[in-house]
Design a protein around this motif. Structure first.
Motif, PDB file in Angstrom:
ATOM      1  N   GLY A  98      30.138   7.367  -3.508  1.00  0.00           N
ATOM      2  CA  GLY A  98      31.127   7.935  -4.410  1.00  0.00           C
ATOM      3  C   GLY A  98      31.553   9.305  -3.885  1.00  0.00           C
ATOM      4  N   SER A  99      30.668   9.953  -3.148  1.00  0.00           N
ATOM      5  CA  SER A  99      30.965  11.286  -2.604  1.00  0.00           C
ATOM      6  C   SER A  99      32.233  11.260  -1.753  1.00  0.00           C
ATOM      7  CB  SER A  99      29.797  11.777  -1.736  1.00  0.00           C
ATOM      8  OG  SER A  99      28.609  11.770  -2.471  1.00  0.00           O
ATOM      9  N   TYR A 123      29.358  17.524 -12.592  1.00  0.00           N
ATOM     10  CA  TYR A 123      28.554  17.188 -11.414  1.00  0.00           C
ATOM     11  C   TYR A 123      28.771  18.268 -10.354  1.00  0.00           C
ATOM     12  CZ  TYR A 123      27.185  14.557  -7.211  1.00  0.00           C
ATOM     13  OH  TYR A 123      26.619  14.161  -6.023  1.00  0.00           O
ATOM     14  N   CYS A 170      33.898  12.906 -15.822  1.00  0.00           N
ATOM     15  CA  CYS A 170      32.766  12.085 -15.387  1.00  0.00           C
ATOM     16  C   CYS A 170      32.283  11.347 -16.644  1.00  0.00           C
ATOM     17  CB  CYS A 170      31.675  12.994 -14.840  1.00  0.00           C
ATOM     18  SG  CYS A 170      30.269  12.095 -14.213  1.00  0.00           S
ATOM     19  N   ASN A 174      27.347  13.189 -15.853  1.00  0.00           N
ATOM     20  CA  ASN A 174      26.285  13.924 -15.180  1.00  0.00           C
ATOM     21  C   ASN A 174      26.788  15.358 -15.152  1.00  0.00           C
ATOM     22  OD1 ASN A 174      24.458  15.077 -13.478  1.00  0.00           O
ATOM     23  ND2 ASN A 174      25.039  13.922 -11.664  1.00  0.00           N
ATOM     24  N   ASP A 202      35.254   9.643 -12.786  1.00  0.00           N
ATOM     25  CA  ASP A 202      34.054   9.316 -12.029  1.00  0.00           C
ATOM     26  C   ASP A 202      33.191   8.452 -12.953  1.00  0.00           C
ATOM     27  OD1 ASP A 202      31.533   9.362 -10.881  1.00  0.00           O
ATOM     28  OD2 ASP A 202      31.726  11.425 -10.150  1.00  0.00           O
ATOM     29  N   TYR A 205      28.256   5.918 -13.452  1.00  0.00           N
ATOM     30  CA  TYR A 205      27.158   5.547 -14.368  1.00  0.00           C
ATOM     31  C   TYR A 205      27.617   4.541 -15.426  1.00  0.00           C
ATOM     32  CZ  TYR A 205      24.857   9.506 -12.198  1.00  0.00           C
ATOM     33  OH  TYR A 205      24.295  10.358 -11.278  1.00  0.00           O
ATOM     34  N   SER A 233      30.488   3.845  -7.365  1.00  0.00           N
ATOM     35  CA  SER A 233      29.386   3.897  -6.398  1.00  0.00           C
ATOM     36  C   SER A 233      28.337   2.839  -6.720  1.00  0.00           C
ATOM     37  CB  SER A 233      28.736   5.280  -6.469  1.00  0.00           C
ATOM     38  OG  SER A 233      27.534   5.297  -5.744  1.00  0.00           O
ATOM     39  N   SER A 235      25.261   3.541  -5.830  1.00  0.00           N
ATOM     40  CA  SER A 235      24.024   4.335  -5.741  1.00  0.00           C
ATOM     41  C   SER A 235      23.137   4.193  -6.969  1.00  0.00           C
ATOM     42  CB  SER A 235      24.352   5.811  -5.543  1.00  0.00           C
ATOM     43  OG  SER A 235      24.894   6.021  -4.267  1.00  0.00           O
ATOM     44  N   LYS A 236      23.714   4.400  -8.146  1.00  0.00           N
ATOM     45  CA  LYS A 236      22.904   4.406  -9.365  1.00  0.00           C
ATOM     46  C   LYS A 236      22.891   3.016  -9.983  1.00  0.00           C
ATOM     47  CE  LYS A 236      23.050   8.567  -8.186  1.00  0.00           C
ATOM     48  NZ  LYS A 236      22.495   9.883  -8.336  1.00  0.00           N
ATOM     49  N   ARG A 244      24.758   4.287   0.656  1.00  0.00           N
ATOM     50  CA  ARG A 244      25.943   5.121   0.874  1.00  0.00           C
ATOM     51  C   ARG A 244      27.222   4.289   0.779  1.00  0.00           C
ATOM     52  NH1 ARG A 244      25.047   8.033  -1.253  1.00  0.00           N
ATOM     53  NH2 ARG A 244      26.635   9.492  -0.538  1.00  0.00           N
TER      54      ARG A 244
HETATM   55  C1  LIG Z   1      28.653  11.913 -11.208  1.00  0.00           C
HETATM   56  C2  LIG Z   1      28.388  11.556  -9.798  1.00  0.00           C
HETATM   57  N1  LIG Z   1      29.417  11.239  -9.020  1.00  0.00           N
HETATM   58  C3  LIG Z   1      29.243  10.938  -7.741  1.00  0.00           C
HETATM   59  C4  LIG Z   1      28.001  10.938  -7.174  1.00  0.00           C
HETATM   60  C5  LIG Z   1      27.899  10.622  -5.737  1.00  0.00           C
HETATM   61  O1  LIG Z   1      27.040   9.596  -5.471  1.00  0.00           O
HETATM   62  P1  LIG Z   1      27.011   8.757  -4.140  1.00  0.00           P
HETATM   63  O2  LIG Z   1      27.716   9.506  -3.093  1.00  0.00           O
HETATM   64  O3  LIG Z   1      25.580   8.530  -3.867  1.00  0.00           O
HETATM   65  O4  LIG Z   1      27.725   7.484  -4.495  1.00  0.00           O
HETATM   66  C6  LIG Z   1      26.885  11.261  -7.948  1.00  0.00           C
HETATM   67  C7  LIG Z   1      25.527  11.326  -7.392  1.00  0.00           C
HETATM   68  O5  LIG Z   1      24.579  11.749  -7.978  1.00  0.00           O
HETATM   69  C8  LIG Z   1      27.090  11.577  -9.301  1.00  0.00           C
HETATM   70  O6  LIG Z   1      26.071  11.902 -10.111  1.00  0.00           O
END
Ligand SMILES: Cc1ncc(COP(=O)(O)O)c(C=O)c1O
Length: 396
Positions: A98-99, A123, A170, A174, A202, A205, A233, A235-236, A244
């Motif tokens: 997501g970054s 975030y 978001c 977060n 974003d 979550y 993403s 990731s979570k 990634r």
């Molecule tokens: C709100 C939020 N956006 C984006 C990201 C980016 O995550 P990633 O690059 O691992 O997908 C995070 C990671 O903690 C996050 O908390």
């Protein structure tokens, strides 16, 4: 010595990672550190995703298309459709987390010195991405007393200038855990339409909502196809932070065509990780049901224990796996450092994320910390008890 860029000098340190050297000292002193500071879930990644990589049949670990592999994007689109978000593969660009989607989004919609309004606390890495992109974040403060609900729309309108390009939210939040209601999302839609802005959401979550509440995505709404951009993403969602993989989603063709040029410049997202992420899309609902029950139980224990500590005020999260706690200390940076350097209960201490780094308004949030409930319940209870003992002993 040649000088580094002033932009580089301005890049903020991550409030989540900057205490790591002090944690290293704690480890050297044989302390056990409970990590409440970082959003790395302790939940197992879906086996199906791990197996897909273990049993791959690739002969060359080649680049994929810059926008991500076609079968993967088709399946992501089907996932969104199941979630009432009507997009197709051509509306999706797969990114390196997501970054990278956030970086591409900022690069796509804003020029140097343009402004993006973001409810804070937010975030922390939005600060870093904005600095890297030369963009100014204009914060609109949401308050712990209101549980970090969306500030009144009139507060946003006051901040809109000719330089404003977007509102970024978001959801669920977060670091706040706040879940925006359908009505709040609709009020944001109205204002971005009125002022011709982008609405970037974003939604990494999305799956993590509690108390029977349902996430409402900006792209579920009619009428903001040109304005809406989702950041997403794996990731979570699948506890696959190390894969990634993320994506940028928009029905605005110009946004996608522009973001694709950024994607082409970095060639492609990682191939193995796309294989894992594609397989992860077949994760059964029961996986999420179990994970959500687990997080909800952790949240309930955490909030109950924190609220029982004298002088502590807590936001009540309805989603994600974070909360903001306001502590009876002046500077949570110093407190967090002291926890690692000087404090322990029978050789154990905790690491928390000072919340000031989640605000861009100077001096706000200095007495707050962010807690991630990514530890199993027993450790979480121990960690909060350590925090309680620490607050009793600590002197500013
Ligand atoms: C709100 C939020 N956006 C984006 C990201 C980016 O995550 P990633 O690059 O691992 O997908 C995070 C990671 O903690 C996050 O908390």
């Amino acid at each position: 010595m040649p000088a580094v860029s002033s932009k580089g000098a301005r890049m903020p340190e991550s409030p989540i990672r900057k205490l790591v050297p002090y944690a290293e000292i704690a480890y050297k002193n044989n302390k056990t550190v409970y990590h409440l500071n970082i959003g790395q879930p302790d939940i197992k990644s879906p086996q199906i995703a791990m197996d897909a990589v273990a049993h791959h049949n690739l002969e060359i670990l080649a680049y994929t298309r810059s926008e991500g592999s076609e079968p993967y994007r088709e399946k992501i689109a089907a996932y969104y459709n199941r979630n009432n978000i009507m997009v197709n593969a051509s509306d999706i660009i797969v990114t390196t987390g997501g970054s990278e989607a956030l970086l591409f989004a900022m690069g796509t919609i804003a020029d140097q010195e343009d402004e993006i309004i973001i409810p804070e606390p937010f975030y922390a890495n939005y600060n870093g991405f904005a600095t890297a992109s030369g963009i100014k974040i204009v914060p609109v403060i949401s308050k712990i007393e209101d549980n970090f609900a969306l500030p009144p729309i009139s507060e946003f309108e006051k901040l809109i200038t000719p330089k404003t390009k977007a509102i970024l939210i978001c959801n669920p939040g977060n670091p706040t855990g706040y879940l925006y209601s359908k009505e709040e999302i609709e009020s944001l839609a109205k204002i971005v339409k009125k002022h011709n802005l982008f609405l970037v959401a974003d939604e990494v979550y999305r799956e993590f909502t509690y108390d029977g509440l349902k996430h409402y995505s900006i792209l579920e709404m009619e009428g903001i196809a040109e304005n809406g951009i989702i950041i997403d993403s794996v990731s979570k969602r699948y506890s696959m932070c190390g894969a990634r993989i993320g994506c940028l989603v928009s029905r605005n063709k110009e946004v996608i065509q522009t973001a694709l040029k950024f994607a082409q410049a970095r060639l492609s997202p990682p191939t193995f990780a796309q294989i894992a992420s594609e397989a992860a899309l077949n994760t059964p609902q029961s996986y999420f049901d179990e994970v959500i029950v687990e997080y909800k139980e952790r949240r309930d224990i955490l909030i109950e224990l924190l609220e029982a500590i004298p002088g502590v005020q807590v936001g009540h999260p309805k989603g994600a796996f974070y909360c903001i706690a306001q502590l009876p200390v002046k500077d949570s940076d110093l407190f967090a450092q002291w926890l690692l350097e000087e404090f322990d209960v029978e050789g154990e201490t905790v690491m928390v994320a000072p919340a000031a780094g989640f605000y861009s308004s100077e001096g706000v949030g200095k007495n707050q910390i962010r807690i991630a409930y990514v530890l199993e319940k027993e450790s979480l209870i121990k960690a909060v008890n350590i925090l309680k003992a620490a607050l009793k002993e600590y002197r500013d």
